[in-house]
Design a protein around this motif. Structure first.
Motif, PDB file in Angstrom:
ATOM      1  N   PRO A   1       0.764   7.040  -0.149  1.00  8.76           N
ATOM      2  CA  PRO A   1       1.135   8.416  -0.503  1.00  8.76           C
ATOM      3  C   PRO A   1       2.067   8.501  -1.707  1.00  8.76           C
ATOM      4  CG  PRO A   1       1.314   8.060   1.863  1.00  8.76           C
ATOM      5  CD  PRO A   1       1.067   6.717   1.246  1.00  8.76           C
ATOM      6  N   ALA A   2       1.891   9.572  -2.487  1.00  2.43           N
ATOM      7  CA  ALA A   2       2.762   9.818  -3.636  1.00  2.43           C
ATOM      8  C   ALA A   2       4.200   9.960  -3.166  1.00  2.43           C
ATOM      9  CB  ALA A   2       2.312  11.081  -4.364  1.00  2.43           C
ATOM     10  N   GLY A   3       5.134   9.463  -3.988  1.00  2.00           N
ATOM     11  CA  GLY A   3       6.549   9.573  -3.659  1.00  2.00           C
ATOM     12  C   GLY A   3       7.055   8.485  -2.736  1.00  2.00           C
ATOM     13  N   SER A   4       6.190   7.503  -2.405  1.00  2.00           N
ATOM     14  CA  SER A   4       6.623   6.427  -1.504  1.00  2.00           C
ATOM     15  C   SER A   4       6.845   5.141  -2.284  1.00  2.00           C
ATOM     16  CB  SER A   4       5.580   6.197  -0.409  1.00  2.00           C
ATOM     17  OG  SER A   4       4.391   5.651  -0.961  1.00  2.00           O
ATOM     18  N   ILE A   5       7.779   4.331  -1.798  1.00  2.00           N
ATOM     19  CA  ILE A   5       8.028   3.051  -2.452  1.00  2.00           C
ATOM     20  C   ILE A   5       6.826   2.122  -2.283  1.00  2.00           C
ATOM     21  CG2 ILE A   5       9.174   2.074  -0.426  1.00  2.00           C
ATOM     22  CD1 ILE A   5       9.979   1.353  -4.143  1.00  2.00           C
ATOM     23  N   ALA A   6       6.080   2.309  -1.192  1.00  2.00           N
ATOM     24  CA  ALA A   6       4.879   1.489  -0.991  1.00  2.00           C
ATOM     25  C   ALA A   6       3.920   1.658  -2.158  1.00  2.00           C
ATOM     26  CB  ALA A   6       4.189   1.883   0.316  1.00  2.00           C
ATOM     27  N   ARG A   7       3.783   2.884  -2.634  1.00  2.16           N
ATOM     28  CA  ARG A   7       2.906   3.174  -3.773  1.00  2.16           C
ATOM     29  C   ARG A   7       3.412   2.463  -5.027  1.00  2.16           C
ATOM     30  NH1 ARG A   7      -0.375   7.822  -4.663  1.00  2.16           N
ATOM     31  NH2 ARG A   7      -0.866   8.167  -6.876  1.00  2.16           N
TER      32      ARG A   7
ATOM     33  N   LEU B   1      -0.542   5.322 -13.908  1.00  2.00           N
ATOM     34  CA  LEU B   1      -0.450   4.974 -12.490  1.00  2.00           C
ATOM     35  C   LEU B   1       0.879   5.416 -11.886  1.00  2.00           C
ATOM     36  CD1 LEU B   1      -2.007   1.388 -12.364  1.00  2.00           C
ATOM     37  CD2 LEU B   1      -2.973   3.468 -11.386  1.00  2.00           C
ATOM     38  N   LEU B   2       1.963   5.249 -12.649  1.00  7.99           N
ATOM     39  CA  LEU B   2       3.290   5.607 -12.152  1.00  7.99           C
ATOM     40  C   LEU B   2       3.589   7.100 -12.293  1.00  7.99           C
ATOM     41  CD1 LEU B   2       5.214   2.593 -13.710  1.00  7.99           C
ATOM     42  CD2 LEU B   2       4.886   2.999 -11.249  1.00  7.99           C
TER      43      LEU B   2
ATOM     44  N   LEU C   1      12.166   6.927 -11.183  1.00  6.64           N
ATOM     45  CA  LEU C   1      11.211   8.028 -11.085  1.00  6.64           C
ATOM     46  C   LEU C   1      11.538   8.995  -9.949  1.00  6.64           C
ATOM     47  CD1 LEU C   1       7.873   6.121 -11.763  1.00  6.64           C
ATOM     48  CD2 LEU C   1       9.359   7.299 -13.380  1.00  6.64           C
ATOM     49  N   GLY C   2      12.613   8.698  -9.210  1.00 10.80           N
ATOM     50  CA  GLY C   2      13.064   9.642  -8.199  1.00 10.80           C
ATOM     51  C   GLY C   2      12.272   9.656  -6.917  1.00 10.80           C
ATOM     52  N   SER C   3      11.718   8.489  -6.499  1.00 12.66           N
ATOM     53  CA  SER C   3      10.965   8.432  -5.251  1.00 12.66           C
ATOM     54  C   SER C   3      11.905   8.242  -4.065  1.00 12.66           C
ATOM     55  CB  SER C   3       9.939   7.304  -5.306  1.00 12.66           C
ATOM     56  OG  SER C   3       8.998   7.561  -6.338  1.00 12.66           O
ATOM     57  N   GLN C   4      11.329   7.988  -2.900  1.00 12.04           N
ATOM     58  CA  GLN C   4      12.105   7.853  -1.664  1.00 12.04           C
ATOM     59  C   GLN C   4      12.771   6.480  -1.606  1.00 12.04           C
ATOM     60  OE1 GLN C   4      12.411  10.505   0.456  1.00 12.04           O
ATOM     61  NE2 GLN C   4      11.397  11.472  -1.273  1.00 12.04           N
TER      62      GLN C   4
END
Length: 214
Positions: free
Chosen positions: A92-98, A153-154, A205-208
């Motif tokens: 999912p978008a906004g996740s560190i996994a991504r 991608l990012l 990038l301000g993700s979780q």
């Protein structure tokens, strides 16, 4: 009554055969360059590996330099396309996994036979006048495409302060990891570096908060 002659399938069109031969030569050239280096990779060696005549090889590529620069460009484009295709199957978008998956894929651009072959070509270009200009132009083109792929991608906004430099730093780091991997299996250290760079990119990038467990 005479025996029936078995029906023959349609002949492969000349253009299709020519394209298949060219592809065999390009992929054989990458394998040879990665395994033998520039000095051990001749048109004859590549033709033999590809299973085609030397004349057929020279029909497609007039010079040795033409063959190997075309080979590195072809496989680099194929690898870039594979990395770009990752966009269709990301966490999912906004996740560190991504972010972690994207960073790992970008690092993958600089490991394996393609990077080893390209490195041999770069080293040869430093000594071979006839190679230098075309390899310099090729490296610039591949580098721009890698940067463009990373930004896409990012979903990075390069107008924000520091973003462009950080994305480029990620690619420079990936190239360094590729160099380290040439002599020894650097996968364990590489995994840790990828994890740290995922954190850096994610923070920028301000993700979780970081929560990926490889």
């Amino acid at each position: 009554m005479g025996a029936l002659t078995p029906a023959r399938g349609p002949k492969q069109p000349q253009q299709e055969r020519s394209r298949a031969t060219r592809l065999k030569l390009l992929e054989a050239a990458i394998s040879c360059l990665a395994e033998r280096g520039w000095s051990g990779s001749t048109v004859a060696v590549v033709a033999e590996r590809a299973g085609v005549s030397r004349g057929a090889a020279q029909h497609h590529f007039r010079t040795r330099e033409d063959l190997f620069t075309a080979a590195v460009e072809h496989v680099a484009e194929k690898r870039q396309s594979a990395v770009a295709a990752v966009a269709h199957n990301l966490p999912p978008a906004g996740s560190i996994a991504r972010t972690w998956v994207i960073v790992e894929e970008l690092v993958g651009l600089y490991t394996g036979p393609l990077f080893r072959a390209a490195l041999h070509l770069w080293v040869a270009a430093s000594d071979e006048e006839q190679l230098r200009d075309r390899v310099t132009a090729l490296e610039a083109r591949v580098g721009r495409e890698a940067h463009r792929t990373a930004v896409a991608l990012l979903d990075a906004d390069e107008s924000a302060p520091g973003v462009r430099e950080t994305v480029q730093g990620l690619l420079d780091m990936a190239r360094g990891l590729g160099l380290a991997n040439l002599l020894t299996d650097d996968s364990a250290r590489r995994a840790k570096v990828v994890e740290e760079w995922a954190k850096i990119i994610d923070d920028l990038l301000g993700s979780q908060p970081f929560r990926y467990d490889p």
